[in-house]
Design a protein around this motif. Structure first.
Motif, PDB file in Angstrom:
ATOM      1  N   LYS A 148     -82.049 -13.949  14.479  1.00  0.00           N
ATOM      2  CA  LYS A 148     -81.678 -14.832  13.368  1.00  0.00           C
ATOM      3  C   LYS A 148     -80.654 -15.872  13.820  1.00  0.00           C
ATOM      4  O   LYS A 148     -80.780 -17.058  13.497  1.00  0.00           O
ATOM      5  CB  LYS A 148     -81.135 -14.002  12.203  1.00  0.00           C
ATOM      6  CG  LYS A 148     -82.206 -13.231  11.452  1.00  0.00           C
ATOM      7  CD  LYS A 148     -81.683 -12.589  10.179  1.00  0.00           C
ATOM      8  CE  LYS A 148     -80.853 -11.367  10.464  1.00  0.00           C
ATOM      9  NZ  LYS A 148     -80.539 -10.606   9.239  1.00  0.00           N
ATOM     10  N   PHE A 203     -87.416 -13.018   7.149  1.00  0.00           N
ATOM     11  CA  PHE A 203     -86.196 -13.449   7.839  1.00  0.00           C
ATOM     12  C   PHE A 203     -85.091 -12.396   7.760  1.00  0.00           C
ATOM     13  O   PHE A 203     -84.434 -12.103   8.758  1.00  0.00           O
ATOM     14  CB  PHE A 203     -85.705 -14.769   7.230  1.00  0.00           C
ATOM     15  CG  PHE A 203     -84.414 -15.262   7.815  1.00  0.00           C
ATOM     16  CD1 PHE A 203     -84.381 -15.865   9.060  1.00  0.00           C
ATOM     17  CD2 PHE A 203     -83.210 -15.113   7.117  1.00  0.00           C
ATOM     18  CE1 PHE A 203     -83.190 -16.316   9.606  1.00  0.00           C
ATOM     19  CE2 PHE A 203     -82.014 -15.562   7.654  1.00  0.00           C
ATOM     20  CZ  PHE A 203     -82.008 -16.163   8.909  1.00  0.00           C
ATOM     21  N   GLU A 241     -83.868 -18.043   3.996  1.00  0.00           N
ATOM     22  CA  GLU A 241     -85.313 -17.815   4.026  1.00  0.00           C
ATOM     23  C   GLU A 241     -86.035 -18.870   3.203  1.00  0.00           C
ATOM     24  O   GLU A 241     -87.076 -19.401   3.614  1.00  0.00           O
ATOM     25  CB  GLU A 241     -85.631 -16.421   3.504  1.00  0.00           C
ATOM     26  CG  GLU A 241     -87.110 -16.072   3.576  1.00  0.00           C
ATOM     27  CD  GLU A 241     -87.371 -14.616   3.235  1.00  0.00           C
ATOM     28  OE1 GLU A 241     -88.321 -14.364   2.462  1.00  0.00           O
ATOM     29  OE2 GLU A 241     -86.637 -13.742   3.731  1.00  0.00           O
ATOM     30  N   ARG A 289     -88.601 -21.765   4.617  1.00  0.00           N
ATOM     31  CA  ARG A 289     -89.955 -21.887   4.084  1.00  0.00           C
ATOM     32  C   ARG A 289     -90.370 -23.350   3.962  1.00  0.00           C
ATOM     33  O   ARG A 289     -91.567 -23.669   3.924  1.00  0.00           O
ATOM     34  CB  ARG A 289     -90.048 -21.188   2.728  1.00  0.00           C
ATOM     35  CG  ARG A 289     -91.494 -20.959   2.262  1.00  0.00           C
ATOM     36  CD  ARG A 289     -91.565 -20.121   0.992  1.00  0.00           C
ATOM     37  NE  ARG A 289     -91.200 -18.737   1.273  1.00  0.00           N
ATOM     38  CZ  ARG A 289     -90.093 -18.144   0.823  1.00  0.00           C
ATOM     39  NH1 ARG A 289     -89.242 -18.816   0.058  1.00  0.00           N
ATOM     40  NH2 ARG A 289     -89.831 -16.886   1.097  1.00  0.00           N
ATOM     41  N   GLU A 328     -78.826 -14.863   3.095  1.00  0.00           N
ATOM     42  CA  GLU A 328     -80.097 -14.658   3.804  1.00  0.00           C
ATOM     43  C   GLU A 328     -81.272 -15.132   2.964  1.00  0.00           C
ATOM     44  O   GLU A 328     -82.201 -15.781   3.483  1.00  0.00           O
ATOM     45  CB  GLU A 328     -80.278 -13.182   4.148  1.00  0.00           C
ATOM     46  CG  GLU A 328     -79.443 -12.724   5.324  1.00  0.00           C
ATOM     47  CD  GLU A 328     -79.609 -11.243   5.599  1.00  0.00           C
ATOM     48  OE1 GLU A 328     -79.396 -10.835   6.767  1.00  0.00           O
ATOM     49  OE2 GLU A 328     -79.940 -10.489   4.661  1.00  0.00           O
ATOM     50  N   HIS A 346     -89.511 -18.157   8.462  1.00  0.00           N
ATOM     51  CA  HIS A 346     -89.097 -17.724   7.125  1.00  0.00           C
ATOM     52  C   HIS A 346     -89.633 -16.348   6.771  1.00  0.00           C
ATOM     53  O   HIS A 346     -89.039 -15.626   5.963  1.00  0.00           O
ATOM     54  CB  HIS A 346     -89.595 -18.733   6.078  1.00  0.00           C
ATOM     55  CG  HIS A 346     -91.075 -18.676   5.863  1.00  0.00           C
ATOM     56  ND1 HIS A 346     -91.973 -19.267   6.731  1.00  0.00           N
ATOM     57  CD2 HIS A 346     -91.834 -18.075   4.906  1.00  0.00           C
ATOM     58  CE1 HIS A 346     -93.196 -19.044   6.312  1.00  0.00           C
ATOM     59  NE2 HIS A 346     -93.156 -18.328   5.207  1.00  0.00           N
ATOM     60  N   SER A 347     -90.761 -15.981   7.359  1.00  0.00           N
ATOM     61  CA  SER A 347     -91.414 -14.728   6.996  1.00  0.00           C
ATOM     62  C   SER A 347     -90.584 -13.530   7.452  1.00  0.00           C
ATOM     63  O   SER A 347     -90.366 -13.335   8.645  1.00  0.00           O
ATOM     64  CB  SER A 347     -92.811 -14.672   7.628  1.00  0.00           C
ATOM     65  OG  SER A 347     -93.459 -13.467   7.292  1.00  0.00           O
TER      66      SER A 347
END
Length: 227
Positions: free
Chosen positions: A192, A184, A72, A76, A68, A181-182
């Motif tokens: 997801k 995640f 993420e 980004r 994860e 990305h924020s």
């Protein structure tokens, strides 16, 4: 998929199957291209490992949190500041405005052509009633002009049926991608999985590293994002 992604509330309300893991069916082993499968250890920790269907694979087990975190970090790469991102809608709308004008002009030409052909057919019918020209000529020309007019009407219908809202939907999806990305790891499982299916292409895991390529048009964000 577009509607489900844009409707965050419906995704948040989806209950995840407790036996369905976030990255099952999404991530493959970078060594042998086998699927990565998951299992629960000590009743709470989720670990992924290569299935080893093709050959014994030495890639060690990896915690879900590690995958994860790297997803993420990869997502980004799609992030753009608002000032830069606002240039995209402007460019798309300007391009679409030009395309829309071209479409309107093409529609006007098709309507004019269809009307002209109908006038020819009407004139031909009057000539036939007045006995001008042969019956064979009238039938042949009427058939030809009716077919041409039908083609014009089909092309006109195709132009009229085009959805002008696709630009706004596209902008919304790009905005969704740049913000994914924020937080995640804390997002619902269903969100997801849906986002990754939409954004990434064949992610793989090898030697403790995640390899990710983005699908188009989302890869465009990565190309213009500041390093």
């Amino acid at each position: 998929m577009v509607q489900s992604v844009l409707d965050g509330r419906s995704l948040s309300n989806v209950r995840a199957d407790p036996h369905k893991f976030t990255f099952t069916g999404l991530v493959t082993c970078g060594h042998c291209s086998c699927a990565m499968t998951a299992e629960i250890k000590k009743g709470r920790y989720i670990y992924y490992h290569c299935t080893g269907h093709r050959r014994k694979c030495e890639e060690p087990y990896v915690r879900q949190e590690a995958i994860e975190a790297q997803f993420e970090a990869s997502l980004r790469r799609l992030h753009l500041d608002t000032e830069i991102f606002d240039l995209i809608p402007r460019a798309l709308k300007e391009s679409h405005g030009s395309e829309k004008r071209d479409k309107e002009q093409a529609g006007a030409r098709l309507r004019s052509e269809a009307d002209r052909l109908q006038q020819r057919i009407d004139t031909l019918y009057v000539d036939r009633l007045d006995g001008r020209g042969t019956l064979e000529f009238h039938d042949r020309m009427a058939k030809l002009w009716r077919e041409e007019r039908a083609r014009c009407l089909r092309d006109l219908e195709a132009l009229s049926g085009a959805n002008d809202g696709f630009v706004d939907d596209g902008i919304a999806l790009l905005d969704f991608a740049r913000a994914m990305h924020s937080g995640f790891a804390q997002r619902p499982l269903a969100q997801k999985r849906t986002a990754l299916k939409l954004l990434v292409s064949n992610p793989s895991w090898a030697d403790g590293k995640l390899s990710v390529e983005f699908k188009q048009p989302f890869a465009m964000l990565e190309e213009i994002a500041p390093v």
